[in-house]
Scaffold this motif. Structure first.
Motif, PDB file in Angstrom:
ATOM      1  N   GLY A   1       0.834  -1.196   0.000  1.00  0.00           N
ATOM      2  CA  GLY A   1       0.000   0.000   0.000  1.00  0.00           C
ATOM      3  C   GLY A   1       0.856   1.227   0.000  1.00  0.00           C
ATOM      4  O   GLY A   1       2.086   1.155   0.091  1.00  0.00           O
ATOM      5  N   PRO A   2       0.201   2.384  -0.127  1.00  0.00           N
ATOM      6  CA  PRO A   2       0.946   3.639  -0.289  1.00  0.00           C
ATOM      7  C   PRO A   2       1.591   4.104   1.008  1.00  0.00           C
ATOM      8  O   PRO A   2       1.241   3.623   2.094  1.00  0.00           O
ATOM      9  N   LEU A   3       2.494   5.056   0.877  1.00  0.00           N
ATOM     10  CA  LEU A   3       3.039   5.732   2.053  1.00  0.00           C
ATOM     11  C   LEU A   3       1.909   6.536   2.706  1.00  0.00           C
ATOM     12  O   LEU A   3       1.216   7.298   2.038  1.00  0.00           O
ATOM     13  N   VAL A   4       1.721   6.309   3.992  1.00  0.00           N
ATOM     14  CA  VAL A   4       0.739   7.070   4.760  1.00  0.00           C
ATOM     15  C   VAL A   4       1.454   7.657   5.973  1.00  0.00           C
ATOM     16  O   VAL A   4       2.177   6.948   6.666  1.00  0.00           O
ATOM     17  N   VAL A   5       1.284   8.935   6.173  1.00  0.00           N
ATOM     18  CA  VAL A   5       1.908   9.594   7.325  1.00  0.00           C
ATOM     19  C   VAL A   5       0.797  10.233   8.151  1.00  0.00           C
ATOM     20  O   VAL A   5       0.043  11.069   7.659  1.00  0.00           O
ATOM     21  N   SER A   6       0.686   9.788   9.385  1.00  0.00           N
ATOM     22  CA  SER A   6      -0.341  10.332  10.262  1.00  0.00           C
ATOM     23  C   SER A   6       0.321  11.011  11.445  1.00  0.00           C
ATOM     24  O   SER A   6       1.147  10.423  12.130  1.00  0.00           O
ATOM     25  N   VAL A   7      -0.025  12.263  11.653  1.00  0.00           N
ATOM     26  CA  VAL A   7       0.558  13.017  12.768  1.00  0.00           C
ATOM     27  C   VAL A   7      -0.564  13.449  13.703  1.00  0.00           C
ATOM     28  O   VAL A   7      -1.631  13.878  13.252  1.00  0.00           O
ATOM     29  N   THR A   8      -0.318  13.292  14.983  1.00  0.00           N
ATOM     30  CA  THR A   8      -1.223  13.840  16.000  1.00  0.00           C
ATOM     31  C   THR A   8      -0.450  14.929  16.724  1.00  0.00           C
ATOM     32  O   THR A   8       0.648  14.679  17.222  1.00  0.00           O
ATOM     33  N   ALA A   9      -1.003  16.122  16.741  1.00  0.00           N
ATOM     34  CA  ALA A   9      -0.315  17.224  17.417  1.00  0.00           C
ATOM     35  C   ALA A   9      -1.064  17.595  18.690  1.00  0.00           C
ATOM     36  O   ALA A   9      -2.296  17.615  18.723  1.00  0.00           O
ATOM     37  N   LEU A  10      -0.295  17.846  19.735  1.00  0.00           N
ATOM     38  CA  LEU A  10      -0.856  18.301  21.003  1.00  0.00           C
ATOM     39  C   LEU A  10      -0.454  19.756  21.192  1.00  0.00           C
ATOM     40  O   LEU A  10       0.696  20.124  20.917  1.00  0.00           O
ATOM     41  N   GLY A  11      -1.399  20.560  21.654  1.00  0.00           N
ATOM     42  CA  GLY A  11      -1.093  21.949  21.940  1.00  0.00           C
ATOM     43  C   GLY A  11      -1.796  22.368  23.208  1.00  0.00           C
ATOM     44  O   GLY A  11      -2.506  21.571  23.827  1.00  0.00           O
ATOM     45  N   SER A  12      -1.596  23.608  23.587  1.00  0.00           N
ATOM     46  CA  SER A  12      -2.311  24.099  24.766  1.00  0.00           C
ATOM     47  C   SER A  12      -2.771  25.525  24.522  1.00  0.00           C
ATOM     48  O   SER A  12      -2.148  26.288  23.778  1.00  0.00           O
ATOM     49  N   VAL A  13      -3.899  25.846  25.163  1.00  0.00           N
ATOM     50  CA  VAL A  13      -4.425  27.206  25.073  1.00  0.00           C
ATOM     51  C   VAL A  13      -5.005  27.570  26.437  1.00  0.00           C
ATOM     52  O   VAL A  13      -5.437  26.673  27.181  1.00  0.00           O
ATOM     53  N   GLU A  14      -4.995  28.837  26.770  1.00  0.00           N
ATOM     54  CA  GLU A  14      -5.543  29.300  28.035  1.00  0.00           C
ATOM     55  C   GLU A  14      -6.971  28.755  28.179  1.00  0.00           C
ATOM     56  O   GLU A  14      -7.775  28.867  27.242  1.00  0.00           O
ATOM     57  N   THR A  15      -7.273  28.183  29.340  1.00  0.00           N
ATOM     58  CA  THR A  15      -8.554  27.503  29.546  1.00  0.00           C
ATOM     59  C   THR A  15      -9.741  28.409  29.172  1.00  0.00           C
ATOM     60  O   THR A  15      -9.778  29.576  29.559  1.00  0.00           O
ATOM     61  N   ASN A  16     -10.654  27.814  28.391  1.00  0.00           N
ATOM     62  CA  ASN A  16     -11.869  28.501  27.907  1.00  0.00           C
ATOM     63  C   ASN A  16     -11.587  29.662  26.952  1.00  0.00           C
ATOM     64  O   ASN A  16     -12.464  30.496  26.731  1.00  0.00           O
ATOM     65  N   ARG A  17     -10.396  29.717  26.411  1.00  0.00           N
ATOM     66  CA  ARG A  17     -10.088  30.842  25.525  1.00  0.00           C
ATOM     67  C   ARG A  17      -9.708  30.404  24.105  1.00  0.00           C
ATOM     68  O   ARG A  17      -9.188  31.200  23.320  1.00  0.00           O
ATOM     69  N   ALA A  18      -9.938  29.134  23.786  1.00  0.00           N
ATOM     70  CA  ALA A  18      -9.643  28.670  22.422  1.00  0.00           C
ATOM     71  C   ALA A  18     -10.554  29.392  21.432  1.00  0.00           C
ATOM     72  O   ALA A  18     -11.706  29.704  21.750  1.00  0.00           O
ATOM     73  N   TRP A  19     -10.050  29.667  20.248  1.00  0.00           N
ATOM     74  CA  TRP A  19     -10.903  30.175  19.174  1.00  0.00           C
ATOM     75  C   TRP A  19     -11.751  29.009  18.654  1.00  0.00           C
ATOM     76  O   TRP A  19     -11.215  27.921  18.391  1.00  0.00           O
ATOM     77  N   LEU A  20     -13.042  29.250  18.462  1.00  0.00           N
ATOM     78  CA  LEU A  20     -13.928  28.216  17.939  1.00  0.00           C
ATOM     79  C   LEU A  20     -14.576  28.699  16.643  1.00  0.00           C
ATOM     80  O   LEU A  20     -14.722  29.901  16.433  1.00  0.00           O
ATOM     81  N   ARG A  21     -14.993  27.732  15.829  1.00  0.00           N
ATOM     82  CA  ARG A  21     -15.680  28.096  14.578  1.00  0.00           C
ATOM     83  C   ARG A  21     -17.047  28.707  14.845  1.00  0.00           C
ATOM     84  O   ARG A  21     -17.564  29.439  14.013  1.00  0.00           O
ATOM     85  N   CYS A  22     -17.630  28.344  15.968  1.00  0.00           N
ATOM     86  CA  CYS A  22     -19.036  28.689  16.211  1.00  0.00           C
ATOM     87  C   CYS A  22     -19.218  30.059  16.845  1.00  0.00           C
ATOM     88  O   CYS A  22     -20.324  30.422  17.206  1.00  0.00           O
ATOM     89  N   ALA A  23     -18.146  30.830  16.987  1.00  0.00           N
ATOM     90  CA  ALA A  23     -18.243  32.050  17.803  1.00  0.00           C
ATOM     91  C   ALA A  23     -18.367  33.336  16.998  1.00  0.00           C
ATOM     92  O   ALA A  23     -18.220  34.427  17.546  1.00  0.00           O
ATOM     93  N   ALA A  24     -18.660  33.224  15.689  1.00  0.00           N
ATOM     94  CA  ALA A  24     -18.826  34.448  14.897  1.00  0.00           C
ATOM     95  C   ALA A  24     -20.094  35.171  15.324  1.00  0.00           C
ATOM     96  O   ALA A  24     -21.108  34.537  15.631  1.00  0.00           O
ATOM     97  N   GLU A  25     -20.054  36.504  15.361  1.00  0.00           N
ATOM     98  CA  GLU A  25     -21.226  37.288  15.747  1.00  0.00           C
ATOM     99  C   GLU A  25     -21.673  38.153  14.580  1.00  0.00           C
ATOM    100  O   GLU A  25     -20.848  38.592  13.775  1.00  0.00           O
ATOM    101  N   PRO A  26     -22.999  38.405  14.500  1.00  0.00           N
ATOM    102  CA  PRO A  26     -23.508  39.239  13.421  1.00  0.00           C
ATOM    103  C   PRO A  26     -22.748  40.566  13.398  1.00  0.00           C
ATOM    104  O   PRO A  26     -22.417  41.100  14.464  1.00  0.00           O
ATOM    105  N   GLU A  27     -22.469  41.046  12.198  1.00  0.00           N
ATOM    106  CA  GLU A  27     -21.753  42.318  12.016  1.00  0.00           C
ATOM    107  C   GLU A  27     -20.245  42.177  12.177  1.00  0.00           C
ATOM    108  O   GLU A  27     -19.512  43.131  11.924  1.00  0.00           O
ATOM    109  N   ASP A  28     -19.763  41.013  12.627  1.00  0.00           N
ATOM    110  CA  ASP A  28     -18.306  40.809  12.647  1.00  0.00           C
ATOM    111  C   ASP A  28     -17.761  41.010  11.244  1.00  0.00           C
ATOM    112  O   ASP A  28     -18.432  40.700  10.250  1.00  0.00           O
TER     113      ASP A  28
END
Ligand code: MG
Length: 306
Positions: free
Chosen positions: A127-154
């Motif tokens: 089979g083909p070459l497959v490269v799978s990476v899992t990355a771990l990071g950290s962000v200030e608790t409850n301060r991650a940017w989310l996709r769902c947080a856009a506000e009208p007029e932004d």
């Protein structure tokens, strides 16, 4: 081969904070800094889909495999902590330096972002070459940017320039980790996503998650020189490439109007920030051309740039 490779891998990466125990035991121990939560992402790249081993060096492929993951961390405003790497090596490559070369490419980026490789696994199989990476990071608790947080007029903003990455940028880009951290620390950003599958498609994901819509001003989209080059070959317009090509790995984010104006005026990052449109309360995805004409924005499909 696996034992030998893991041994070599272990010799390349030691245990240093945040890794309290690195390669060599059954699992690694990783301690997120106090006051922060863990951010985890994984991405798998396959030969002939995301890269082409006949054309691209193993080092560039290794680099990309980590870079796409760091781009996802950046989209959450996270700082990289460590990465885990799993590789399926095609049987006919098992006696070649391929695994090490992949790792060397990865290591170049890992060092740049202080993201040690904390573990890995290698299989040899048909089979083909497959490269799978899992990355771990950290962000200030409850301060991650989310996709769902856009506000009208932004306002809608993007970093860098878009389109035509298949001419090479999809392998060599620098993930916007530092830019994201700088924005996160100093400016009010609401929602964010990285552009992996094309501006139109990733924007549709962001607005859907936010229960909103958007209008993109086509003449404001920062079109990359590669998109212009590719347009000469394809017969499509450069802006079509910028909207649909994908694998730009730039940040698409939303911010209140006054913050967007300040960002565009100050240009505080090493790359350009461009205001390309607005979040709306309806759930429509629309485009506005230079004459002011508004029409539906197609969620143009993504094509991986090989
Ligand atoms: Mg992403």
């Amino acid at each position: 081969m696996e034992l030998e490779f893991v041994k070599w891998l272990a010799s390349q990466s030691g245990a240093a904070p945040p890794i309290s125990l690195g390669i060599g035991d059954d699992a690694a121990l990783v301690a997120p800094p106090p006051g922060r939560e863990l951010v985890v992402t994984t991405d798998m790249l396959t030969d002939r889909v995301h890269f082409d081993l006949r054309e691209h060096s193993a080092e560039r492929i290794g680099y990309k495999a980590l870079a796409v993951n760091l781009s996802d961390l950046a989209a959450m405003a996270a700082e990289p902590l460590a990465a885990l790497v799993s590789i399926n090596v095609p049987r006919n490559e098992s006696a070649t330096p391929l695994p090490r070369e992949l790792y060397i490419g990865m290591r170049r980026l890992a060092d740049q972002f202080s993201c040690p490789i904390a573990g890995g696994d290698t299989n040899v199989a048909d089979g083909p070459l497959v490269v799978s990476v899992t990355a771990l990071g950290s962000v200030e608790t409850n301060r991650a940017w989310l996709r769902c947080a856009a506000e009208p007029e932004d306002r809608l903003l993007v970093t860098g320039a878009l389109g035509g990455s298949r001419l090479g940028r999809h392998l060599d880009f620098t993930p916007r980790v530092n830019e994201a951290r700088q924005l996160h620390a100093n400016f009010e950003v609401h929602a964010a996503i990285d552009i992996s599958d094309g501006l139109a498609l990733d924007l549709s994901r962001l607005v859907e998650a936010s229960g909103a819509g958007a209008i993109v001003d086509l003449d404001r989209i920062p079109v990359s020189p590669d998109a212009i080059k590719l347009a000469h070959q394809s017969g499509k317009s450069p802006v079509t490439h910028a909207l649909g090509d994908g694998e730009d790995f730039e940040l698409l984010f939303t911010a209140p109007k006054h913050v967007a104006a300040e960002l565009c005026r100050l240009q505080p990052l090493g790359c350009r920030i461009t205001d390309i449109g607005q979040i709306t309360i309806d759930r429509l995805l629309q485009q506005r051309d230079a004459s002011g004409q508004i029409s539906p924005l197609e969620r143009s499909g993504y094509q991986h740039g090989v």
